[in-house]
Design a protein around this motif. Structure first.
Motif, PDB file in Angstrom:
ATOM      1  N   SER A 153       0.710  -1.360  -0.343  1.00  0.00           N
ATOM      2  CA  SER A 153       0.158  -0.221   0.135  1.00  0.00           C
ATOM      3  C   SER A 153       0.954   1.512   0.263  1.00  0.00           C
ATOM      4  CB  SER A 153      -1.026  -0.079   1.321  1.00  0.00           C
ATOM      5  OG  SER A 153      -1.965  -1.238   1.429  1.00  0.00           O
ATOM      6  N   VAL A 154       2.344   1.254   0.185  1.00  0.00           N
ATOM      7  CA  VAL A 154       3.214   2.303   0.662  1.00  0.00           C
ATOM      8  C   VAL A 154       3.533   2.148  -0.679  1.00  0.00           C
ATOM      9  CG1 VAL A 154       5.036   2.884   1.923  1.00  0.00           C
ATOM     10  CG2 VAL A 154       3.721   2.625   3.330  1.00  0.00           C
ATOM     11  N   LEU A 155       3.990   1.858  -1.282  1.00  0.00           N
ATOM     12  CA  LEU A 155       4.206   1.567  -2.466  1.00  0.00           C
ATOM     13  C   LEU A 155       3.171   2.393  -3.325  1.00  0.00           C
ATOM     14  CD1 LEU A 155       5.778  -1.614  -3.340  1.00  0.00           C
ATOM     15  CD2 LEU A 155       7.264   0.393  -2.663  1.00  0.00           C
ATOM     16  N   LYS A 156       2.009   2.248  -3.354  1.00  0.00           N
ATOM     17  CA  LYS A 156       1.151   2.380  -4.411  1.00  0.00           C
ATOM     18  C   LYS A 156       0.687   3.383  -4.123  1.00  0.00           C
ATOM     19  CE  LYS A 156      -1.784   2.026  -7.150  1.00  0.00           C
ATOM     20  NZ  LYS A 156      -1.561   3.389  -7.442  1.00  0.00           N
ATOM     21  N   LEU A 157       0.494   4.028  -2.797  1.00  0.00           N
ATOM     22  CA  LEU A 157      -0.134   5.463  -2.180  1.00  0.00           C
ATOM     23  C   LEU A 157       0.848   6.720  -2.562  1.00  0.00           C
ATOM     24  CD1 LEU A 157      -2.291   4.495   0.271  1.00  0.00           C
ATOM     25  CD2 LEU A 157      -2.743   4.652  -2.463  1.00  0.00           C
ATOM     26  N   PHE A 158       2.085   5.857  -2.249  1.00  0.00           N
ATOM     27  CA  PHE A 158       3.594   7.145  -2.706  1.00  0.00           C
ATOM     28  C   PHE A 158       3.895   6.502  -3.788  1.00  0.00           C
ATOM     29  CE2 PHE A 158       2.153   7.045   2.245  1.00  0.00           C
ATOM     30  CZ  PHE A 158       1.970   8.138   2.369  1.00  0.00           C
ATOM     31  N   VAL A 165      -0.978  12.360 -11.419  1.00  0.00           N
ATOM     32  CA  VAL A 165      -0.091  12.192 -10.953  1.00  0.00           C
ATOM     33  C   VAL A 165      -1.233  11.992 -10.153  1.00  0.00           C
ATOM     34  CG1 VAL A 165       0.404  12.919  -8.812  1.00  0.00           C
ATOM     35  CG2 VAL A 165       1.215  13.775 -10.887  1.00  0.00           C
ATOM     36  N   VAL A 166      -2.665  12.309  -9.918  1.00  0.00           N
ATOM     37  CA  VAL A 166      -3.901  11.745  -9.010  1.00  0.00           C
ATOM     38  C   VAL A 166      -4.694  10.373  -9.559  1.00  0.00           C
ATOM     39  CG1 VAL A 166      -6.538  12.618  -8.289  1.00  0.00           C
ATOM     40  CG2 VAL A 166      -4.602  14.597  -8.891  1.00  0.00           C
ATOM     41  N   ILE A 167      -4.635   9.940 -10.687  1.00  0.00           N
ATOM     42  CA  ILE A 167      -4.782   8.337 -11.216  1.00  0.00           C
ATOM     43  C   ILE A 167      -3.427   7.516 -10.747  1.00  0.00           C
ATOM     44  CG2 ILE A 167      -4.795   6.824 -13.148  1.00  0.00           C
ATOM     45  CD1 ILE A 167      -7.530   8.956 -12.719  1.00  0.00           C
ATOM     46  N   ALA A 168      -2.382   7.867 -10.505  1.00  0.00           N
ATOM     47  CA  ALA A 168      -1.100   6.931 -10.403  1.00  0.00           C
ATOM     48  C   ALA A 168      -1.561   6.962  -8.449  1.00  0.00           C
ATOM     49  CB  ALA A 168      -0.064   7.486 -10.487  1.00  0.00           C
ATOM     50  N   ALA A 169      -1.917   8.113  -7.818  1.00  0.00           N
ATOM     51  CA  ALA A 169      -2.102   8.674  -6.105  1.00  0.00           C
ATOM     52  C   ALA A 169      -3.353   7.270  -5.813  1.00  0.00           C
ATOM     53  CB  ALA A 169      -2.116   9.582  -5.294  1.00  0.00           C
ATOM     54  N   LEU A 170      -4.547   6.868  -6.862  1.00  0.00           N
ATOM     55  CA  LEU A 170      -5.505   6.385  -6.221  1.00  0.00           C
ATOM     56  C   LEU A 170      -4.932   4.794  -5.619  1.00  0.00           C
ATOM     57  CD1 LEU A 170      -7.871   7.017  -8.920  1.00  0.00           C
ATOM     58  CD2 LEU A 170      -7.794   8.025  -6.795  1.00  0.00           C
ATOM     59  N   TRP A 228      -1.436  14.726  -2.340  1.00  0.00           N
ATOM     60  CA  TRP A 228      -0.969  14.256  -3.220  1.00  0.00           C
ATOM     61  C   TRP A 228      -2.307  15.272  -4.200  1.00  0.00           C
ATOM     62  CZ3 TRP A 228       2.857  13.178  -4.534  1.00  0.00           C
ATOM     63  CH2 TRP A 228       3.592  11.775  -3.777  1.00  0.00           C
ATOM     64  N   LEU A 229      -3.149  15.508  -4.317  1.00  0.00           N
ATOM     65  CA  LEU A 229      -4.085  16.676  -4.745  1.00  0.00           C
ATOM     66  C   LEU A 229      -3.093  17.871  -4.501  1.00  0.00           C
ATOM     67  CD1 LEU A 229      -7.586  15.560  -4.418  1.00  0.00           C
ATOM     68  CD2 LEU A 229      -6.924  16.773  -6.804  1.00  0.00           C
ATOM     69  N   THR A 230      -2.912  18.536  -3.009  1.00  0.00           N
ATOM     70  CA  THR A 230      -2.467  19.546  -2.535  1.00  0.00           C
ATOM     71  C   THR A 230      -1.298  19.819  -3.268  1.00  0.00           C
ATOM     72  OG1 THR A 230      -3.572  19.469  -0.481  1.00  0.00           O
ATOM     73  CG2 THR A 230      -2.502  20.625  -0.541  1.00  0.00           C
ATOM     74  N   VAL A 231      -0.922  18.372  -3.199  1.00  0.00           N
ATOM     75  CA  VAL A 231       0.852  18.721  -3.737  1.00  0.00           C
ATOM     76  C   VAL A 231       0.165  19.136  -5.025  1.00  0.00           C
ATOM     77  CG1 VAL A 231       2.791  17.900  -5.304  1.00  0.00           C
ATOM     78  CG2 VAL A 231       2.183  17.061  -2.849  1.00  0.00           C
ATOM     79  N   VAL A 232      -0.138  18.487  -6.022  1.00  0.00           N
ATOM     80  CA  VAL A 232       0.167  19.065  -7.389  1.00  0.00           C
ATOM     81  C   VAL A 232      -0.564  20.698  -7.616  1.00  0.00           C
ATOM     82  CG1 VAL A 232      -0.408  16.314  -8.300  1.00  0.00           C
ATOM     83  CG2 VAL A 232      -2.704  17.355  -8.075  1.00  0.00           C
ATOM     84  N   LEU A 233      -1.660  20.527  -7.059  1.00  0.00           N
ATOM     85  CA  LEU A 233      -2.306  22.262  -7.027  1.00  0.00           C
ATOM     86  C   LEU A 233      -1.194  22.930  -7.167  1.00  0.00           C
ATOM     87  CD1 LEU A 233      -5.556  21.256  -5.428  1.00  0.00           C
ATOM     88  CD2 LEU A 233      -5.091  22.451  -8.093  1.00  0.00           C
ATOM     89  N   HIS A 234      -0.115  22.830  -6.275  1.00  0.00           N
ATOM     90  CA  HIS A 234       1.009  23.222  -5.574  1.00  0.00           C
ATOM     91  C   HIS A 234       2.092  23.732  -6.534  1.00  0.00           C
ATOM     92  CE1 HIS A 234      -0.767  24.130  -1.987  1.00  0.00           C
ATOM     93  NE2 HIS A 234      -0.039  25.210  -2.053  1.00  0.00           N
TER      94      HIS A 234
END
Length: 315
Positions: free
Chosen positions: A235-240, A264-269, A307-313
């Motif tokens: 899960s850590v690999l998938k989410l981070f 990026v958001v799709i990859a973070a799902l 990750w949404l917050t990260v990509v928006l920045h």
């Protein structure tokens, strides 16, 4: 409450409601299978058909998008395989399950409504470009690896059998049919009749909430049954790891901001049910895939917002 936070909560609240309906016995397990079938076989294909007919893909760079995303898939899949086999001592077949669980995003049941809610129709057009190749590529990789490891490694690979199995599964898949039918109609230049448009719109509009509710019911059906430590690691690999890799690649390739955000958001799902189905096909790692899917989905309410917050920045 910001619109971003509200959308994230709305999406995962629908998943939670589906889980609660299954947990309390309000809906039977068979109901979950029926709702999932409707979402994947009717509503989502029509949503993809609608998108292909109406979409304007101007400004989207598909080859760069696909290259960035699937480079991250390869690295994350390999990392999941190594973690499963070298760190937790499982066999090569379970390693395939660990790899696919680490890299296979829930791009349909969770991704489609999530991207629609956050980025609107323009974001869903970008997602459709990923859906169009995501399923075939991941399916082919899974079939090849099944031929290599799923039969114990004792039988040689048969290329014709692999190709035949791949094409059969590909062209009977409702999502691929929806995409191809939409592209064919678009190329014909014929407008949809008003009645047909109303029918497509009505059913396509149900895709998001129905898919999320069905996913919650699925999580209740699979649950957690051991293998918690390897499931947490995957899960850590998938989410981070995977979203971090996609973020790095889309930034290096200079993708347009909206395309980069969606990737990026799709990859973070979290992982979806396909990783569990592959485990069932291999007849190994079912609990590992089920646990990883459940744990990752539970954590994704927080990590996806991050990750949404990260990509928006960044973009």
């Amino acid at each position: 409450m910001s619109p971003l936070t509200e959308t994230v909560l709305f999406v995962f609240s629908l998943v939670a409601l589906g889980y609660l309906a299954g947990f309390t016995g309000y809906l039977k397990p068979a109901s979950g299978e029926g709702i999932s079938d409707f979402a994947v076989s009717v509503a989502m294909p029509l949503l993809l058909f609608q998108t292909m007919v109406n979409a304007d893909f101007h400004g989207v760079a598909p080859w760069s998008l696909w290259g960035a995303y699937f480079a991250a898939v390869v690295i994350t899949w390999a990392a999941g395989h190594v973690v499963t086999t070298r760190i937790f001592g499982r066999d090569a077949r379970a390693g395939v399950v660990g790899g696919v669980s680490s890299a296979y995003s829930n791009i349909v049941l969770l991704g489609a409504p999530f991207i629609l809610g956050i980025f609107g129709p323009s974001g869903f057009e970008v997602l459709s470009l990923l859906v169009s190749v995501h399923l075939p590529i991941m399916m082919m990789a899974s079939i090849v690896l099944f031929e290599m490891f799923g039969r114990g490694g004792g039988e040689p690979m048969h290329p014709l059998r692999i190709i035949r199995s791949f094409l059969r599964r590909l062209f009977i898949n409702p999502l691929i049919i929806g995409i191809l039918a939409g592209l064919a109609w678009r190329l014909s230049g014929v407008p949809l009749p008003d009645l047909a448009k109303r029918l497509v719109d009505a059913l396509a509009d149900t895709a998001g909430p129905v898919a999320l509710f069905a996913m919650g019911l699925s999580l209740r059906r699979f649950g957690i049954s051991g293998n918690v430590r390897p499931a947490l690691a995957l899960s850590v690999l998938k989410l981070f790891l995977m979203p971090a890799l996609v973020l790095a690649f889309v930034w290096l390739l200079g993708l347009p901001p909206l395309t980069a955000k969606v990737a990026v958001v799709i990859a973070a799902l979290p992982s979806g049910i396909n990783s569990y189905l592959i485990a069932v096909q291999f007849n190994t790692g079912q609990a590992l895939a089920s646990n990883q899917m459940t744990i990752a989905t539970a954590c994704a309410a927080v990590t996806t917002a991050f990750w949404l917050t990260v990509v928006l920045h960044v973009f």
